[in-house]
Design a protein around this motif. Structure first.
Motif, PDB file in Angstrom:
ATOM      1  N   SER A 238       0.819  -1.209   0.000  1.00  0.00           N
ATOM      2  CA  SER A 238       0.000   0.000   0.000  1.00  0.00           C
ATOM      3  C   SER A 238       0.855   1.262   0.000  1.00  0.00           C
ATOM      4  CB  SER A 238      -0.917   0.018   1.242  1.00  0.00           C
ATOM      5  OG  SER A 238      -1.786  -1.089   1.223  1.00  0.00           O
ATOM      6  N   ARG A 239       2.173   1.106   0.230  1.00  0.00           N
ATOM      7  CA  ARG A 239       3.093   2.247   0.278  1.00  0.00           C
ATOM      8  C   ARG A 239       4.304   1.924  -0.592  1.00  0.00           C
ATOM      9  NH1 ARG A 239       2.578   5.827   4.216  1.00  0.00           N
ATOM     10  NH2 ARG A 239       4.834   6.024   4.528  1.00  0.00           N
ATOM     11  N   SER A 240       4.067   2.038  -1.913  1.00  0.00           N
ATOM     12  CA  SER A 240       5.097   1.603  -2.855  1.00  0.00           C
ATOM     13  C   SER A 240       5.547   2.699  -3.811  1.00  0.00           C
ATOM     14  CB  SER A 240       4.569   0.408  -3.661  1.00  0.00           C
ATOM     15  OG  SER A 240       5.546  -0.074  -4.551  1.00  0.00           O
ATOM     16  N   ILE A 241       4.770   3.756  -3.968  1.00  0.00           N
ATOM     17  CA  ILE A 241       5.088   4.801  -4.945  1.00  0.00           C
ATOM     18  C   ILE A 241       4.999   6.175  -4.277  1.00  0.00           C
ATOM     19  CG2 ILE A 241       4.383   5.919  -7.091  1.00  0.00           C
ATOM     20  CD1 ILE A 241       3.289   3.311  -8.048  1.00  0.00           C
ATOM     21  N   GLY A 242       6.002   6.995  -4.517  1.00  0.00           N
ATOM     22  CA  GLY A 242       6.014   8.375  -4.076  1.00  0.00           C
ATOM     23  C   GLY A 242       6.766   9.211  -5.105  1.00  0.00           C
ATOM     24  N   SER A 243       7.215  10.392  -4.705  1.00  0.00           N
ATOM     25  CA  SER A 243       7.937  11.277  -5.629  1.00  0.00           C
ATOM     26  C   SER A 243       9.194  11.804  -4.961  1.00  0.00           C
ATOM     27  CB  SER A 243       7.059  12.457  -6.055  1.00  0.00           C
ATOM     28  OG  SER A 243       5.912  12.017  -6.748  1.00  0.00           O
ATOM     29  N   ALA A 244      10.163  12.120  -5.828  1.00  0.00           N
ATOM     30  CA  ALA A 244      11.406  12.739  -5.371  1.00  0.00           C
ATOM     31  C   ALA A 244      11.618  14.034  -6.147  1.00  0.00           C
ATOM     32  CB  ALA A 244      12.586  11.794  -5.575  1.00  0.00           C
ATOM     33  N   PHE A 245      11.800  15.174  -5.413  1.00  0.00           N
ATOM     34  CA  PHE A 245      12.173  16.440  -6.048  1.00  0.00           C
ATOM     35  C   PHE A 245      13.702  16.446  -6.193  1.00  0.00           C
ATOM     36  CE2 PHE A 245       8.193  17.552  -3.885  1.00  0.00           C
ATOM     37  CZ  PHE A 245       7.512  18.224  -4.892  1.00  0.00           C
ATOM     38  N   ILE A 246      14.180  16.612  -7.426  1.00  0.00           N
ATOM     39  CA  ILE A 246      15.633  16.632  -7.639  1.00  0.00           C
ATOM     40  C   ILE A 246      16.038  17.971  -8.262  1.00  0.00           C
ATOM     41  CG2 ILE A 246      15.751  14.136  -7.947  1.00  0.00           C
ATOM     42  CD1 ILE A 246      16.073  14.724 -10.992  1.00  0.00           C
ATOM     43  N   THR A 247      17.263  18.371  -7.977  1.00  0.00           N
ATOM     44  CA  THR A 247      17.847  19.567  -8.583  1.00  0.00           C
ATOM     45  C   THR A 247      19.352  19.354  -8.697  1.00  0.00           C
ATOM     46  OG1 THR A 247      17.947  21.981  -8.488  1.00  0.00           O
ATOM     47  CG2 THR A 247      18.221  20.805  -6.408  1.00  0.00           C
ATOM     48  N   SER A 248      19.991  20.214  -9.415  1.00  0.00           N
ATOM     49  CA  SER A 248      21.446  20.088  -9.585  1.00  0.00           C
ATOM     50  C   SER A 248      22.140  20.249  -8.243  1.00  0.00           C
ATOM     51  CB  SER A 248      21.949  21.147 -10.572  1.00  0.00           C
ATOM     52  OG  SER A 248      23.363  21.135 -10.612  1.00  0.00           O
ATOM     53  N   LYS A 249      23.223  19.496  -8.069  1.00  0.00           N
ATOM     54  CA  LYS A 249      23.959  19.558  -6.809  1.00  0.00           C
ATOM     55  C   LYS A 249      24.560  20.942  -6.580  1.00  0.00           C
ATOM     56  CE  LYS A 249      28.421  18.028  -8.662  1.00  0.00           C
ATOM     57  NZ  LYS A 249      29.525  17.069  -8.517  1.00  0.00           N
ATOM     58  N   ASN A 250      24.657  21.752  -7.651  1.00  0.00           N
ATOM     59  CA  ASN A 250      25.261  23.082  -7.532  1.00  0.00           C
ATOM     60  C   ASN A 250      24.246  24.158  -7.140  1.00  0.00           C
ATOM     61  OD1 ASN A 250      27.779  22.046  -8.386  1.00  0.00           O
ATOM     62  ND2 ASN A 250      27.124  22.181 -10.539  1.00  0.00           N
ATOM     63  N   ARG A 251      22.975  23.799  -7.042  1.00  0.00           N
ATOM     64  CA  ARG A 251      21.953  24.809  -6.700  1.00  0.00           C
ATOM     65  C   ARG A 251      21.910  24.979  -5.183  1.00  0.00           C
ATOM     66  NH1 ARG A 251      18.253  26.302 -10.720  1.00  0.00           N
ATOM     67  NH2 ARG A 251      17.583  27.800  -9.118  1.00  0.00           N
ATOM     68  N   GLY A 252      22.687  25.927  -4.671  1.00  0.00           N
ATOM     69  CA  GLY A 252      22.695  26.194  -3.243  1.00  0.00           C
ATOM     70  C   GLY A 252      21.481  26.982  -2.778  1.00  0.00           C
ATOM     71  N   ASP A 253      20.762  27.582  -3.734  1.00  0.00           N
ATOM     72  CA  ASP A 253      19.589  28.370  -3.354  1.00  0.00           C
ATOM     73  C   ASP A 253      18.342  27.514  -3.134  1.00  0.00           C
ATOM     74  OD1 ASP A 253      19.668  27.743  -6.098  1.00  0.00           O
ATOM     75  OD2 ASP A 253      18.149  29.264  -6.530  1.00  0.00           O
ATOM     76  N   ILE A 254      18.452  26.237  -3.477  1.00  0.00           N
ATOM     77  CA  ILE A 254      17.299  25.347  -3.300  1.00  0.00           C
ATOM     78  C   ILE A 254      17.663  24.290  -2.259  1.00  0.00           C
ATOM     79  CG2 ILE A 254      15.746  23.706  -4.403  1.00  0.00           C
ATOM     80  CD1 ILE A 254      16.135  25.168  -7.012  1.00  0.00           C
ATOM     81  N   LYS A 255      17.065  24.415  -1.085  1.00  0.00           N
ATOM     82  CA  LYS A 255      17.336  23.468  -0.012  1.00  0.00           C
ATOM     83  C   LYS A 255      16.054  22.813   0.517  1.00  0.00           C
ATOM     84  CE  LYS A 255      21.430  25.991   1.602  1.00  0.00           C
ATOM     85  NZ  LYS A 255      22.057  26.700   2.746  1.00  0.00           N
ATOM     86  N   THR A 256      14.955  23.540   0.431  1.00  0.00           N
ATOM     87  CA  THR A 256      13.684  23.009   0.943  1.00  0.00           C
ATOM     88  C   THR A 256      12.631  23.031  -0.164  1.00  0.00           C
ATOM     89  OG1 THR A 256      12.855  25.155   1.684  1.00  0.00           O
ATOM     90  CG2 THR A 256      14.218  23.901   3.241  1.00  0.00           C
ATOM     91  N   ILE A 257      11.556  22.353   0.080  1.00  0.00           N
ATOM     92  CA  ILE A 257      10.467  22.339  -0.893  1.00  0.00           C
ATOM     93  C   ILE A 257       9.851  23.727  -1.020  1.00  0.00           C
ATOM     94  CG2 ILE A 257       8.137  21.412  -1.323  1.00  0.00           C
ATOM     95  CD1 ILE A 257       9.072  18.775  -0.155  1.00  0.00           C
ATOM     96  N   GLU A 258       9.813  24.496   0.080  1.00  0.00           N
ATOM     97  CA  GLU A 258       9.294  25.868   0.015  1.00  0.00           C
ATOM     98  C   GLU A 258      10.117  26.734  -0.929  1.00  0.00           C
ATOM     99  OE1 GLU A 258       9.490  24.067   2.636  1.00  0.00           O
ATOM    100  OE2 GLU A 258       7.486  24.066   3.534  1.00  0.00           O
ATOM    101  N   ASP A 259      11.458  26.396  -1.111  1.00  0.00           N
ATOM    102  CA  ASP A 259      12.323  27.165  -2.010  1.00  0.00           C
ATOM    103  C   ASP A 259      11.941  26.960  -3.474  1.00  0.00           C
ATOM    104  OD1 ASP A 259      13.712  28.075   0.182  1.00  0.00           O
ATOM    105  OD2 ASP A 259      15.235  26.492   0.064  1.00  0.00           O
ATOM    106  N   LEU A 260      11.120  25.942  -3.754  1.00  0.00           N
ATOM    107  CA  LEU A 260      10.752  25.640  -5.144  1.00  0.00           C
ATOM    108  C   LEU A 260       9.637  26.543  -5.664  1.00  0.00           C
ATOM    109  CD1 LEU A 260      10.693  21.729  -4.954  1.00  0.00           C
ATOM    110  CD2 LEU A 260      12.588  23.220  -5.602  1.00  0.00           C
ATOM    111  N   LYS A 261       9.031  27.327  -4.795  1.00  0.00           N
ATOM    112  CA  LYS A 261       7.922  28.176  -5.221  1.00  0.00           C
ATOM    113  C   LYS A 261       8.412  29.178  -6.273  1.00  0.00           C
ATOM    114  CE  LYS A 261       4.287  31.255  -3.522  1.00  0.00           C
ATOM    115  NZ  LYS A 261       3.232  30.580  -4.280  1.00  0.00           N
TER     116      LYS A 261
END
Length: 603
Positions: free
Chosen positions: A122-145
């Motif tokens: 029942s818990r087999s699929i989810g999602s992963a947010f990925i970004t370049s390892k060089n993006r220091g400005d993106i650390k949290t999901i809130e930063d993706l807005k």
């Protein structure tokens, strides 16, 4: 990934050619089973399992059944299922939920495809947010807005729905979160390529797709980073692929339809659970789709898509039950309001009737007071008439006798004095005329009494108390103590009431002048063949002289009284053959006792 797609295409084509060739050579008596499937090329690795699953079933159950694969489109899924009538379906869990909600299909899950990196189907699929390892400005999901996002598909759980569910779980608006959504070519590899090239700030991959790309050598380890990766606790939550979403959902479902025979369903079920894993995925048992259902409802996706339509028609269709309940409540409130108005009208009518009855009772009391006053005045006049007649009768008799003597004397002397004779004659005539007038007054005073009828002494006493309260003091509380519920007698109720009322008035007046408040009590006792009514009052102690006046017919205890009231009381008592006695109380005051015979009723 591409090898799986190619294999599926070749397998379906080969299965079709094989069937045609063998069918041409010999007749196949095996039951043919149709398996409908919705192919989603981006949903983890499940598409790679469709071909191997059907191949395994054909191999395992070759002597019993033949299988036919039919591709279904997601846009016309329900109508195609009703048209083709497959015995089994292989569909993503989000479509399976929609199928089960449709009437007449009778879908029932047999098994759910899950990755071997999860211990819960029942818990087999989810999602992963990925970004370049060089993006220091993106650390949290809130930063993706406000950022640009790439995904392989916006109609699947792992590629899109689970990610939006996580954004909404954080209290953000998933509809207006990203500035641009890009559909990347070449599926998962294309999403990674757009992130690394800078075309998109962030990419969304289904769980375990990142590990698959690295295992196939399509992505160097460490080239991208997972944003806010959920820590995987092997004891509490044994899921070993990187992910950004707390929520995990079931994968592809193998379902039987209502036209599938029970024996066939049993054979398919046994075969599925004995099938070894392929492409890091296996069939497992799961019947919990609540998380997927909640996600779809929360995002208004899939079967809840119509919730985005705010037209009146759709609102009526969507919230028909709620609207019906509201209308039912409003109807109840309306009917209750009507009922209240009717009750108010009814109570108002009852109150009006009570007021009319009260007015009638007050009018009756007024008439009663008038009658009692008239009787009292008549009694006084009667007593005065008797006194006057009695007192005048004797001097009139003497006057007539004197006139007769004078007339006889004048005859004997025969003086011839006509004037004297005429005066004597006139005196005799006028005296006799006065005597006749006195006789008429006495006859008037001695008129017949009202007839006596069966009555109730208790009720007469209660009526006297009511009359006293109405005429004298409404606030006076005079207790009436009785050992019986009724006291039958033969009496004139009105005159007997006058007797009791007169005694109550005198007692109340005596207690009021002495103590400042009315202090009277009444007791009705059963003496066997008689009733004894006692009316007692608290007041000053009477002297012997004052008490003796109570026995007099012409004197009153009150300085200003004429004594006529007591005379009336005694006359009424005598007319009823009742004994009226007075007794001084030790602490002051007087007790009046009225003893009257009972009315003996015939059995």
């Amino acid at each position: 990934m591409f090898r799986g797609q190619l294999f599926l295409t070749i397998f379906v084509f080969g299965l079709s050619v094989f069937c045609q060739g063998t069918c041409a050579l010999e007749k196949d008596d095996r039951p043919s089973l149709t398996i409908g499937y919705v192919r989603q090329t981006t949903t983890n690795i499940d598409d790679d399992a469709i071909g191997p699953t059907v191949e395994y079933l054909q191999e395992k159950l070759n002597d019993k059944y033949s299988f036919r694969l039919v591709a279904l489109t997601s846009s016309n899924l329900i109508s195609e299922i009703k048209s083709i009538k497959p015995e089994f379906l292989i569909v993503p869990s989000e479509y399976f939920i929609q199928i089960t909600a449709s009437e007449g299909l009778g879908a029932h899950d047999i098994a759910v495809r899950k990755t071997i990196f999860s211990s819960d189907a029942s818990r087999s699929i989810g999602s992963a947010f990925i970004t370049s390892k060089n993006r220091g400005d993106i650390k949290t999901i809130e930063d993706l807005k406000g950022k640009t996002v790439s995904t392989a598909d916006t109609d699947t759980v792992g590629d899109w729905w689970a990610a939006l569910g996580e954004i909404k779980r954080r209290g953000l608006d998933p509809e207006n979160f990203f500035s641009e959504v890009r559909l990347a070519p070449f599926f998962f590899a294309g999403v990674v390529a757009e992130v690394l090239s800078g075309k998109s700030d962030v990419g969304i991959l289904p769980t375990c797709a990142l590990e698959q790309l690295q295992a196939e050598g399509l992505l160097s380890p460490g080239a991208v980073k997972v944003i806010e990766a959920v820590p995987n606790n092997r004891e509490q939550e044994p899921f070993y692929c990187a992910r950004s979403t707390v929520g995990l959902y079931p994968g592809t479902v193998m379902a039987s339809m209502q036209n599938a025979p029970d024996k066939v369903v049993k054979d398919i079920t046994v075969a599925l659970f004995t099938m070894p894993d392929t492409n890091k995925s296996e069939w497992a048992v799961s019947n919990d789709f609540s998380e997927m259902l909640a996600l779809m409802k929360d995002l208004k996706f899939g079967m809840f898509e119509n919730l985005r339509d705010y037209s009146v028609k759709n609102l009526l269709k969507t919230y028909s039950t709620e609207i019906f309940i509201v209308l039912l409540v409003l109807l109840f409130l309306f009917l209750n309001e009507v009922r209240i108005h009717r009750l108010v009208d009814k109570r108002t009518a009852q109150l009006s009737s009570a007021l009319k009855a009260k007015e009638a009772a007050e009018q009756e009391a007024i008439e009663g007071r008038k009658r009692l006053s008239h009787i009292e005045r008549s009694g006084v006049i009667s007593q005065m008439s008797n006194i006057i007649a009695h007192e005048l009768k004797q001097p009139l008799g003497a006057l007539i006798n004197y006139a007769a003597v004078l007339k006889l004397k004048a005859k004997q002397q025969d003086s011839g004095d006509d004037i004297t004779a005429k005066v004597i004659s006139n005196i005799d005539s006028e005296a006799r005329r006065i005597s006749s007038i006195v006789d008429s007054v006495r006859k008037f005073a001695k008129k017949e009494q009202a007839p006596q009828v069966p009555s109730d002494l208790l009720k007469i006493t209660e009526k006297a108390l009511r009359t006293f309260a109405q005429q004298e003091d409404p606030d006076a509380s005079i207790p009436l103590k009785s050992s019986v519920q009724e006291a039958p007698i033969l009496a004139d109720p009105l005159s007997l009431e006058l007797l009791i009322l007169n005694i109550i008035r005198n007692g109340a007046s005596a207690s009021l002048s002495d103590t400042g408040k009315v202090s009277v009590k009444i007791d009705l006792e059963d003496l066997g063949n008689k009733w004894l009514l006692k009316i007692s009052n608290k007041g000053k102690s009477l002297s012997d002289t004052q008490f003796a006046r109570l026995s007099s017919l012409s004197e009153s205890v009150k300085p200003e009284g004429l004594g006529l009231g007591l005379a009336i009381v005694r006359e009424i008592a005598d007319n009823h053959s009742a004994a009226l006695n007075f007794e001084r109380r030790p602490g002051g005051g007087v007790t009046a006792s009225i003893s009257i015979e009972k009315l003996q009723r015939k059995n």
